[in-house]
Design a protein around this motif. Structure first.
Motif, short mmCIF file in Angstrom:
data_model
loop_
_atom_site.label_atom_id
_atom_site.label_comp_id
_atom_site.label_asym_id
_atom_site.label_seq_id
_atom_site.Cartn_x
_atom_site.Cartn_y
_atom_site.Cartn_z
N TRP A 102 0.82 -1.21 0.00
CA TRP A 102 0.00 0.00 0.00
C TRP A 102 0.85 1.26 0.00
O TRP A 102 0.49 2.25 -0.63
N GLN A 103 1.98 1.23 0.68
CA GLN A 103 2.89 2.38 0.66
C GLN A 103 3.38 2.64 -0.76
O GLN A 103 3.39 3.79 -1.22
N THR A 104 3.78 1.60 -1.45
CA THR A 104 4.28 1.74 -2.82
C THR A 104 3.17 2.21 -3.75
O THR A 104 3.40 3.08 -4.61
N THR A 105 1.98 1.69 -3.59
CA THR A 105 0.85 2.07 -4.42
C THR A 105 0.53 3.56 -4.26
O THR A 105 0.36 4.29 -5.24
N ILE A 106 0.47 4.02 -3.02
CA ILE A 106 0.16 5.43 -2.75
C ILE A 106 1.29 6.33 -3.23
O ILE A 106 1.04 7.39 -3.83
N LEU A 107 2.52 5.93 -2.98
CA LEU A 107 3.66 6.73 -3.45
C LEU A 107 3.68 6.84 -4.97
O LEU A 107 3.94 7.93 -5.51
N ASP A 108 3.43 5.75 -5.67
CA ASP A 108 3.39 5.78 -7.14
C ASP A 108 2.35 6.78 -7.63
O ASP A 108 2.61 7.55 -8.57
N PHE A 109 1.19 6.78 -7.01
CA PHE A 109 0.13 7.71 -7.39
C PHE A 109 0.58 9.15 -7.23
O PHE A 109 0.49 9.96 -8.16
#
Length: 109
Positions: free
Chosen positions: A6-13
């Motif tokens: 989830w951290q990676t997903t939010i950061l990518d966004f």
């Protein structure tokens, strides 16, 4: 492990979103300083920066494509799904950035 996902997903966004919005804002300043039409330039930049925002958010497309290849060949479809979600997250961030710029400038989509 799920927290990292989830951290990676939010950061990518937000990285993709920030690249589009920041690049367009600074490009608009540059257009103003060079006596170009800032609003028209900003609309074009928004579209042009979308793919580069995705690449920046993903840390380079070759790493993501390589991860998909390795996991497909290894039969780890869960990992492939995660990589696809990262790609979609960065796309949504970049696309929402473009929509925001269009909305702020009142340009046609």
């Amino acid at each position: 492990m799920e927290e990292q996902f989830w951290q990676t997903t939010i950061l990518d966004f937000f990285i993709a979103f920030g690249v589009v919005v920041g690049g367009v804002a600074l490009g608009g300043i540059g257009a103003f300083l060079t006596n170009d039409y800032p609003m028209e330039r900003m609309l074009r930049l928004a579209e042009q920066l979308k793919i580069w925002a995705m690449v920046a958010a993903l840390g380079g497309t070759f790493d993501t494509i390589r991860a998909i290849e390795v996991n497909v060949l290894g039969g780890q479809m869960g990992q492939v799904g995660q990589q696809l979600i990262f790609i979609m997250s960065s796309f949504l961030g970049a696309h929402i950035g473009v929509l925001l710029i269009h909305w702020l400038i009142q340009g046609e989509l």
